[in-house]
Design a protein around this motif. Structure first.
Motif, short mmCIF file in Angstrom:
data_model
loop_
_atom_site.label_atom_id
_atom_site.label_comp_id
_atom_site.label_asym_id
_atom_site.label_seq_id
_atom_site.Cartn_x
_atom_site.Cartn_y
_atom_site.Cartn_z
N ARG A 218 43.80 25.44 71.82
CA ARG A 218 44.00 26.77 72.42
C ARG A 218 42.65 27.35 72.80
O ARG A 218 41.67 27.22 72.07
CB ARG A 218 44.71 27.70 71.44
N GLN A 223 45.92 30.31 75.12
CA GLN A 223 46.61 29.33 75.96
C GLN A 223 46.32 27.92 75.47
O GLN A 223 45.17 27.58 75.17
CB GLN A 223 46.11 29.50 77.40
N ILE A 224 47.36 27.07 75.36
CA ILE A 224 47.14 25.65 75.09
C ILE A 224 46.57 25.03 76.34
O ILE A 224 47.17 25.07 77.41
CB ILE A 224 48.45 24.97 74.67
N GLY A 286 53.29 26.16 74.61
CA GLY A 286 52.73 25.53 75.79
C GLY A 286 53.74 24.94 76.74
O GLY A 286 53.37 24.31 77.74
#
Length: 416
Positions: A218, A223-224, A286
């Motif tokens: 991340r 966010q992945i 994700g």
């Protein structure tokens, strides 16, 4: 025998005595004790076996550090040759680094390590060496530069700064501890002596609590990052490595390092729905907004109840998706953090005491202009994340082919 070279072994003495001695002899004098303290083998001795626990093999047709699972800590160190440095000077530095890295990556101290007692732990160290296009101009041999190596074209969203861009030579140093990367940087730069000067260092981390892994981490946005990758089983080797048609550059690769500043002040004002809209994926796992899991292919044409596409065409995922089979490259992203405020122009809207965060976006491919540039152009044109990000640094390097025992890094490509 000079007291500055005694005990270093015949190969090391030959390097120091062939024109580079003035730059490196002072460093070599301090290395004599290090060789014996670290377990004792001379400079020309065979390194530890490839199956030593906690180590990554050094010798092979390709350098480690590209398809090797990334550990928690990476630092990229850019160096410039000093005025007057020649092609032969560069060759000698690469020979000395090869010798040091064959030891250091297998758990022994580099010969330029003044305190070898601190470097005996096996930390899955890898060091990947690359050359920038500028180095060939510096030594007066632009004909030796590979035709596929060139700086990226400018992008509309870039705000590049010299302090994070360019470089004649790069060292990518990775290990499971930050201390190991720092110590190896220091030892290698010391070994190069007056032939090089420091340009920049960029250090980043990945959340890797256990063994190094390719699991997508991340970033500071939550966010992945790094889900879609080429296969590493050999089937996508043409996307990662130069082939036989490249002659002495066979098994080389290209590193593009982009430093991306992230405005967390305004990003953190968004609700989760708005963040996912900008990214095109669910923050929790994700998965694409059209459903499934992290690895599920997105449906970019699916519409919602009001007739709009579920995944915004301007979302980061939609813009980054490959449009051609060759628009893929390997990504090893790392997060960076700076204490206090990072001056990035208009990106920093407020003067706060919060630390500045960003992403070190490292991409590896056979041909950056064919594979990476089309994707970057789409991102610069319409990526919604451009509201919260700006690229402040960029550098491109040809990662040298690997070596077998008895060879030196760059030996074949710089033989002209």
């Amino acid at each position: 025998m000079s007291p500055t070279t005694e005990g270093l072994g015949p190969r090391r003495r030959a390097l120091l005595g062939s024109g580079l001695g003035a730059a490196l002899a002072g460093s070599a004098a301090a290395l004599t004790g290090a060789a014996s303290s670290a377990g004792g083998s001379s400079a020309g001795a065979t390194t530890a076996a490839p199956d030593v626990p906690g180590t990554v093999p050094f010798y092979g047709p390709r350098q480690a550090g590209v398809t090797t699972p990334p550990p928690a800590h990476t630092r990229w160190v850019a160096l410039d040759l000093t005025p007057g440095a020649t092609l032969e000077d560069l060759r000698r530095v690469l020979r000395i680094w090869t010798e040091d890295l064959a030891r250091a990556t297998q758990g022994a101290s580099p010969l330029a390590d003044h305190t070898p007692e601190l470097t005996r732990e096996h930390t899955r160290l890898t060091v990947t060496v690359g050359l920038g296009g500028s180095v060939f101009e510096h030594v007066g041999r632009p004909d030796l530069a590979p035709p596929w190596l060139a700086e990226l074209p400018p992008f509309a969203t870039d705000a590049l700064e010299d302090r994070w861009s360019g470089g004649d030579v790069v060292l990518q140093v990775e290990a499971t501890t930050a201390e190991a990367t720092a110590r190896v940087q220091r030892a290698l730069v010391r070994a190069a002596g007056a032939v090089v000067r420091h340009r920049w260092t960029q250090a980043g981390t990945r959340p890797t609590p256990g063994a190094p892994t390719w699991r997508a981490p991340r970033n500071a946005f939550g966010q992945i990052d790094g889900t879609v990758q080429p296969a590493l089983d050999g089937s996508d080797d043409d996307l990662l490595w130069r082939g036989p048609e490249s002659g002495p550059w066979e098994h080389a690769s290209t590193l593009v390092l982009r430093r991306i500043a992230m405005n967390l002040d305004t990003w953190e004002e968004l609700d989760p729905v708005a963040k996912e809209h900008a990214i095109g994926r669910r923050l929790a796992d994700g998965a694409p907004l059209t459903g499934g899991h992290e690895g599920s292919p997105p449906d970019l044409t699916a519409s919602g109840p009001h007739g709009f596409t579920v995944i915004d065409p301007g979302s980061h995922m939609a813009r980054a998706m490959p449009r051609e089979p060759w628009e893929r490259f390997l990504r090893r992203p790392c997060a960076y953090e700076l204490p206090g405020r990072d001056e990035v122009g208009t990106l920093t809207a407020r003067d706060t005491a919060r630390s500045a965060h960003g992403l070190l976006f490292a991409a590896y491919c056979a041909d950056a202009h064919r594979q990476l540039v089309p994707v970057q152009r789409r991102l610069a044109e319409a990526d919604l994340l451009n509201i919260w990000t700006v690229t402040v640094g960029s550098a491109t390097f040809a990662l040298l082919p690997g070596v077998q025992e008895g060879e030196s890094l760059g030996e074949r490509v710089l033989a002209g």
